[in-house]
Design a protein around this motif. Structure first.
Motif, mmCIF file in Angstrom:
data_model
loop_
_atom_site.group_PDB
_atom_site.id
_atom_site.type_symbol
_atom_site.label_atom_id
_atom_site.label_comp_id
_atom_site.label_asym_id
_atom_site.label_seq_id
_atom_site.Cartn_x
_atom_site.Cartn_y
_atom_site.Cartn_z
ATOM 1 N N GLY A 86 -25.730 -59.894 -84.620
ATOM 2 C CA GLY A 86 -25.956 -60.294 -85.997
ATOM 3 C C GLY A 86 -27.005 -59.411 -86.638
ATOM 4 N N THR A 87 -27.451 -59.832 -87.804
ATOM 5 C CA THR A 87 -28.501 -59.083 -88.507
ATOM 6 C C THR A 87 -29.666 -59.989 -88.881
ATOM 7 O OG1 THR A 87 -27.403 -59.441 -90.649
ATOM 8 C CG2 THR A 87 -26.856 -57.417 -89.455
ATOM 9 N N VAL A 88 -29.708 -61.202 -88.309
ATOM 10 C CA VAL A 88 -30.778 -62.134 -88.646
ATOM 11 C C VAL A 88 -32.133 -61.509 -88.321
ATOM 12 C CG1 VAL A 88 -30.764 -63.319 -86.401
ATOM 13 C CG2 VAL A 88 -31.565 -64.526 -88.426
ATOM 14 N N ASP A 117 -38.430 -52.418 -85.655
ATOM 15 C CA ASP A 117 -39.297 -51.955 -86.735
ATOM 16 C C ASP A 117 -38.997 -52.670 -88.051
ATOM 17 O OD1 ASP A 117 -40.622 -50.119 -85.117
ATOM 18 O OD2 ASP A 117 -39.171 -48.530 -85.523
ATOM 19 N N ALA A 118 -37.840 -53.308 -88.141
ATOM 20 C CA ALA A 118 -37.451 -53.990 -89.373
ATOM 21 C C ALA A 118 -37.415 -55.504 -89.224
ATOM 22 C CB ALA A 118 -36.081 -53.492 -89.836
ATOM 23 N N TYR A 119 -37.488 -56.000 -87.994
ATOM 24 C CA TYR A 119 -37.324 -57.434 -87.748
ATOM 25 C C TYR A 119 -38.524 -58.230 -88.245
ATOM 26 C CZ TYR A 119 -36.441 -61.775 -85.184
ATOM 27 O OH TYR A 119 -36.219 -63.091 -84.842
ATOM 28 N N THR A 134 -30.202 -71.781 -81.606
ATOM 29 C CA THR A 134 -30.165 -70.374 -81.207
ATOM 30 C C THR A 134 -31.552 -69.940 -80.758
ATOM 31 O OG1 THR A 134 -28.363 -69.881 -82.737
ATOM 32 C CG2 THR A 134 -29.658 -68.023 -81.939
ATOM 33 N N THR A 135 -31.673 -69.595 -79.494
ATOM 34 C CA THR A 135 -32.972 -69.191 -78.956
ATOM 35 C C THR A 135 -33.089 -67.680 -78.761
ATOM 36 O OG1 THR A 135 -32.165 -69.584 -76.695
ATOM 37 C CG2 THR A 135 -33.329 -71.395 -77.792
ATOM 38 N N THR A 136 -31.948 -66.974 -78.758
ATOM 39 C CA THR A 136 -31.956 -65.516 -78.592
ATOM 40 C C THR A 136 -30.958 -64.908 -79.552
ATOM 41 O OG1 THR A 136 -32.452 -65.735 -76.223
ATOM 42 C CG2 THR A 136 -31.664 -63.595 -76.976
ATOM 43 N N VAL A 137 -31.377 -63.829 -80.211
ATOM 44 C CA VAL A 137 -30.476 -63.086 -81.091
ATOM 45 C C VAL A 137 -30.403 -61.639 -80.633
ATOM 46 C CG1 VAL A 137 -30.761 -64.564 -83.109
ATOM 47 C CG2 VAL A 137 -32.362 -62.683 -82.749
ATOM 48 N N HIS A 138 -29.198 -61.109 -80.607
ATOM 49 C CA HIS A 138 -28.983 -59.672 -80.418
ATOM 50 C C HIS A 138 -28.746 -59.127 -81.818
ATOM 51 C CE1 HIS A 138 -26.190 -56.186 -79.137
ATOM 52 N NE2 HIS A 138 -27.440 -55.817 -78.952
ATOM 53 N N THR A 139 -29.808 -58.630 -82.420
ATOM 54 C CA THR A 139 -29.791 -58.339 -83.845
ATOM 55 C C THR A 139 -30.073 -56.871 -84.103
ATOM 56 O OG1 THR A 139 -30.590 -59.127 -85.998
ATOM 57 C CG2 THR A 139 -32.230 -58.864 -84.252
#
Length: 404
Positions: A86-88, A117-119, A134-139
């Protein structure tokens, strides 16, 4: 869809939590504990977490809880949910230019842009998906460029990205088809897309000497990023919906012997034999995405079709250009269950299968001794729309106590 409550005789109930939410040694007791691991579903089970890691999982009657340990209870307990792509955190809830960092359109080829750097760990959308389990995001960086940047695996807690980071530079994100075509001509066609990708991989390979080290000279961050792909250290995650784009992605992976993960793949059912033969993992497009344009041949049953064929599948939130900018993988799994997946398979696509897809199954995705103490708690069947997420724990810290 058969309810968890019906199949296992679950009685609905409320989650019991105190008002404090801080890291500590805790135990979570559930009328059902869906471990998503070797123990399967444990009726009247307990998960013990100490120092942020799981130290015991088993039936309550035979699993000791250390004296003085705070105990939480819920009807259903599962591993913390995982958003496989995702992009969250890069797409903020305000939907204004200052909080939209998922795409830099200065160049079609930017593999050196780092998600971390953008999160923004404090964006309200991060909190929103956390409260929904949701505890983990691959963003990371989203569609709109041929190569838009890198991804990171990040926990949905912590005040800084350093506190939340699991792995930086997990994959390099690319896009094939209409979303990565530039009307100015760079690239203006699908053939140009593939030619640019091949040239970038050739340049990276040429810049490495016979010892596998980069040739002397000024550092080139673009080459360095692609060299990790060439050395199979970093997968190339390509969003490709049309069958022709899926086939182009598979040809590229075979040509350069790189690790490929297919993203979206709305028409994968149209080239199913080729996808199966390639051995790739597919991060299926969100079922709730608007099925127009490149998704016009999408099917609600894609996850079932791929899993039945033996393809590794995980679900994702993807990217949407309209607010709220992110979907919720829990609801995506519910739709997948309504369209052919068993409850176990559907929950797996947002837990253990998602962890395998992003290469993090040693830490997350199932309730097993030694893994991170990430937990989602529910007041009923997690895949039913009327069920609430009633508590969330990340590495032993109670990070949500609201009913969502």
């Amino acid at each position: 869809m058969i309810r968890f409550a019906q199949t296992l005789g679950l009685a609905a109930g409320a989650l019991l939590l105190s008002t404090a939410a801080f890291a500590q040694d805790i135990a979570i007791r559930g009328e059902q504990v869906w471990t998503m691991g070797p123990q399967g579903v444990i009726a009247d089970g307990v998960v013990v977490i100490e120092d942020g890691r799981i130290t015991a999982v088993g039936p309550a009657a035979s699993t000791a809880i250390p004296a003085g340990t705070r105990t939480l209870t819920a009807p259903v307990v599962t591993p913390g949910l995982i958003d496989a792509h995702g992009t969250v955190g890069l797409t903020g809830y305000l939907n204004q230019p200052d909080d939209q960092d998922q795409l830099d359109d200065a160049s079609p080829m930017q593999p050196h842009l780092r998600a971390m750097d953008a999160y923004n760990p404090n964006d309200r959308l991060v909190r929103w998906v956390r409260e929904l389990g949701t505890t983990t995001v691959h963003t990371g960086h989203g569609p709109g460029a041929l190569i838009s940047g890198q991804t990171a695996i990040i926990k949905t807690s912590g005040n800084t990205v350093e506190e939340a980071l699991v792995e930086d530079g997990n994959m390099i994100v690319g896009n094939l088809g209409a979303w990565a075509l530039d009307s100015s001509g760079t690239p203006g066609t699908r053939a140009r897309q593939m030619a640019m990708l091949r040239q970038a991989l050739v340049d990276a390979r040429t810049a490495v000497n016979s010892d596998g080290e980069e040739n002397s000279g000024a550092r080139n961050l673009v080459n360095e990023a692609f060299q990790r792909v060439i050395r199979r250290e970093t997968p190339l995650l390509l969003t490709a919906h049309r069958a022709q784009d899926i086939m182009s992605a598979l040809r590229l992976a075979e040509e350069f012997d790189i690790e490929l993960v297919l993203d979206g793949a709305a028409e994968a059912h149209m080239v199913l034999d080729e996808v199966v033969a390639s051995g790739v993992t597919v991060l299926v497009h969100p079922t709730m995405a608007r099925q127009a344009g490149e998704l016009q041949n999408a099917t609600f049953e894609l996850a079932r079709i791929l899993i039945d064929a033996g393809v590794p599948v995980a679900l994702q939130s993807g990217y949407e250009a309209y607010v709220p900018k992110t979907r919720v993988v829990l609801w995506e799994a519910g739709f997948a269950a309504a369209n052919g997946l068993t409850p176990e398979e559907a929950l797996g696509t947002i837990t253990i299968a998602a962890a395998r897809a992003i290469g993090a199954e040693d830490r997350i995705g199932s309730l097993e001794v030694g893994k991170d103490g990430d937990i989602a708690m529910f007041d009923g069947d997690p895949l039913e729309y009327t069920t609430h997420v009633t508590g969330v724990v990340i590495e032993g810290e109670v990070v949500s106590e609201v009913a969502r």
